[in-house]
Design a protein around this motif. Structure first.
Motif, PDB file in Angstrom:
ATOM      1  N   THR A  63      79.096  44.961  34.740  1.00  0.00           N
ATOM      2  CA  THR A  63      80.116  43.743  35.112  1.00  0.00           C
ATOM      3  C   THR A  63      80.843  43.790  35.926  1.00  0.00           C
ATOM      4  O   THR A  63      81.874  44.592  36.084  1.00  0.00           O
ATOM      5  CB  THR A  63      80.507  42.877  34.018  1.00  0.00           C
ATOM      6  N   LYS A 110      75.824  42.295  36.697  1.00  0.00           N
ATOM      7  CA  LYS A 110      76.381  40.750  36.673  1.00  0.00           C
ATOM      8  C   LYS A 110      77.575  40.974  37.503  1.00  0.00           C
ATOM      9  O   LYS A 110      78.674  41.500  37.328  1.00  0.00           O
ATOM     10  CB  LYS A 110      76.840  40.273  35.278  1.00  0.00           C
ATOM     11  N   PRO A 127      79.119  33.103  39.518  1.00  0.00           N
ATOM     12  CA  PRO A 127      78.243  34.344  39.697  1.00  0.00           C
ATOM     13  C   PRO A 127      77.547  34.565  41.213  1.00  0.00           C
ATOM     14  O   PRO A 127      77.405  33.767  41.986  1.00  0.00           O
ATOM     15  CB  PRO A 127      76.983  33.806  38.643  1.00  0.00           C
ATOM     16  N   GLY A 160      77.010  42.322  31.718  1.00  0.00           N
ATOM     17  CA  GLY A 160      75.761  43.159  31.761  1.00  0.00           C
ATOM     18  C   GLY A 160      76.015  44.664  31.582  1.00  0.00           C
ATOM     19  O   GLY A 160      77.054  45.112  31.055  1.00  0.00           O
ATOM     20  N   TYR A 199      80.733  38.527  39.543  1.00  0.00           N
ATOM     21  CA  TYR A 199      81.491  37.070  39.729  1.00  0.00           C
ATOM     22  C   TYR A 199      82.489  37.284  40.464  1.00  0.00           C
ATOM     23  O   TYR A 199      83.166  38.293  40.746  1.00  0.00           O
ATOM     24  CB  TYR A 199      81.903  36.903  38.073  1.00  0.00           C
ATOM     25  N   PHE A 253      81.526  34.138  31.853  1.00  0.00           N
ATOM     26  CA  PHE A 253      80.880  35.232  32.214  1.00  0.00           C
ATOM     27  C   PHE A 253      80.216  35.825  31.137  1.00  0.00           C
ATOM     28  O   PHE A 253      80.348  35.744  29.983  1.00  0.00           O
ATOM     29  CB  PHE A 253      81.746  36.131  32.918  1.00  0.00           C
ATOM     30  N   THR A 254      78.849  36.540  31.581  1.00  0.00           N
ATOM     31  CA  THR A 254      78.050  37.419  30.726  1.00  0.00           C
ATOM     32  C   THR A 254      78.293  38.739  30.950  1.00  0.00           C
ATOM     33  O   THR A 254      78.163  39.056  32.172  1.00  0.00           O
ATOM     34  CB  THR A 254      76.649  36.869  30.779  1.00  0.00           C
ATOM     35  N   GLN A 314      78.239  36.051  25.747  1.00  0.00           N
ATOM     36  CA  GLN A 314      78.951  35.061  26.952  1.00  0.00           C
ATOM     37  C   GLN A 314      80.296  34.963  26.553  1.00  0.00           C
ATOM     38  O   GLN A 314      80.704  34.574  25.357  1.00  0.00           O
ATOM     39  CB  GLN A 314      78.022  34.100  27.264  1.00  0.00           C
TER      40      GLN A 314
END
Length: 464
Positions: free
Chosen positions: A22, A405, A431, A19, A407, A16-17, A2
């Motif tokens: 993303t 993910k 998200p 994936g 955003y 944000f994380t 993260q």
């Protein structure tokens, strides 16, 4: 993994994380590129510059006895401290990453947190490296056996010409590479300025040769990086990376990626998207060869903007890509027809299934909607399986919500029309919801699309 950002460009506070895929979307000037460049800069710094600090007493047995065994578990326990130190060092580099004044980053913080379980999975990873002196003599080796928790450093000669500080740096980098191999991917970026790097390639080569001549003619010792930064000092790191990559295509074209070796059909699909292939001659001339052009070869300035836009991505796929890489693309839709935007989205999905992580920023509703299709088709329903087959979708293009993910860069909480304290002077990354039946809730595009639909409906159906 993260990423936490605070006071970086337009982003007041964001996290944000990553994936497998993303996506960051949002209006212009809301911080999408800032987040992308910051992440790329850190991963580059981690790969190329950061070394875990090693104390003198830790290598003392090596210098005294010729061998030392390092218990890696002690560094696993220090992982949080190591990451904090790396982020602190990297934050000081942000002015160079963004080619901007240091005053713009006085209040900026960049932090990364990782799951301890990811670091603890280092044991199965074997490692071996031999360090040579300037005379190509082996100086010492670093190795770790598979399923071992110990790393062994051994001298290989009677005389060690490398100073202790250099030895400590090699040892620190080896520990870093072993412990965090499954945490931090190797990045490759295609910046939004990639089209310019393609068209001005000849001028960039001329500039390089001029610098080499200047170095040869001067009577004083010059730092090559000092000369290079005279040219690049006004460009952000991702732009510089694309410039260097484009300039060195002749060398790059001699390599083969794992995709070229094991999945050539993906490269054929990429060639279909651009309608031809890139060719680098022995004289370092770059051409585009259309599929139906017989012997026709076009220079980059004579080729379409779409061909230039996809140049660095094409060479990355054919010559550089490795499993577990992170491919970052700022606005993949640049200069592409909507149909090719859809095809690029499907190409990204296939790369994900091959183990390459994808990170993009986008203004393209076509790309988001194609991702939605790949999500919604990924259900065990006969009707959807028939639809996917009839429309030509491959099983290795379908995506699950867990892989993605998304955003949205905006200046308010998704649950409130009012600005929050954290975002009242800037933007954040919220998200987006991802549903198997409806896809991505990309509200960034919805308002504009709904407004256009309302106006057109009024034009067609409104009262006279």
């Amino acid at each position: 993994m993260q990423i936490h950002l605070h006071r970086l460009g337009p982003l007041q506070h964001a996290k944000f994380t990553l994936g497998d895929l993303t996506v960051i979307c949002g209006n212009n000037n809301t911080g999408k590129t800032y987040a992308t460049y910051a992440l790329f800069g850190f991963l580059s710094f981690w790969q190329d510059a950061f070394s875990i600090p090693i104390q003198d007493e830790e290598i003392a047995p090596l210098l005294a006895k010729g061998v030392v065994s390092v218990d890696l578990n002690q560094y696993v326990a220090q992982a949080e401290t190591i990451l904090k130190e790396a982020c602190l060092q990297y934050t000081r580099q942000l002015p160079r990453v963004f080619a901007a004044s240091p005053e713009r980053f006085t209040a900026t913080t960049f932090q990364i947190t990782v799951d301890d379980k990811e670091i603890q999975q280092f044991a199965p990873i074997p490692y071996e490296r031999k360090i040579l002196s300037a005379g190509a003599e082996q100086q010492f080796s670093i190795s770790k056996q598979q399923d071992s928790h110990e790393m062994v450093v051994a001298l290989l000669g009677d005389k060690v010409r490398l100073p202790p500080e250099i030895i400590k740096q090699f040892v620190g980098r080896a520990i870093k590479d072993i412990l965090f191999k499954n945490v931090f991917p190797v990045p490759f970026i295609a910046s939004a300025e990639r089209t310019g790097a393609a068209i001005f390639r000849k001028e960039l080569n001329f500039q390089r040769n001029r610098l080499l001549e200047e170095m040869a003619q001067t009577n004083r010792t010059l730092d090559p990086m000092e000369l290079l930064f005279r040219v690049y000092q006004d460009y952000a790191l991702p732009v510089k990376e694309n410039v260097d990559f484009t300039r060195d295509l002749e060398t790059t074209s001699k390599q083969m990626s794992f995709i070229a070796k094991e999945h050539p059909e993906l490269l054929q699909d990429f060639s279909s998207i651009i309608g031809g292939d890139y060719v680098v001659t022995r004289n370092d001339e770059l051409y585009y060869k259309p599929q139906n052009g017989k012997r026709l070869k076009l220079s980059m300035d004579a080729s379409s903007s779409a061909v230039r836009s996809l140049l660095v991505i094409g060479f990355y796929l054919r010559h550089v890509a490795r499993p577990a890489d992170l491919l970052l693309v700022d606005e993949p839709e640049l200069n592409l027809h909507p149909e090719n935007q859809r095809r690029v989205a499907r190409l990204f999905a296939r790369l994900i299934h091959l183990g390459v992580k994808i990170f993009i920023t986008t203004h393209s509703d076509y790309i988001i909607r194609e991702f939605n299709t790949l999500i919604m088709l990924n259900q065990d329903k006969p009707r959807l399986r028939r639809l996917a087959a009839n429309e030509g979708y491959r099983p290795d293009e379908l995506l699950s919500p867990e892989q993605i993910k998304v955003y949205i860069a905006e200046n308010k909480s998704p649950h409130s029309e009012k600005k929050t304290r954290k975002t009242q002077n800037g933007y954040t990354l919220n998200p987006a919801k991802i549903d198997l039946n409806f896809g991505i809730d990309a509200r960034s595009f919805d308002t504009t699309i709904q407004t256009m639909n309302r106006i057109q409906e009024e034009i067609i159906w409104g009262d006279a």
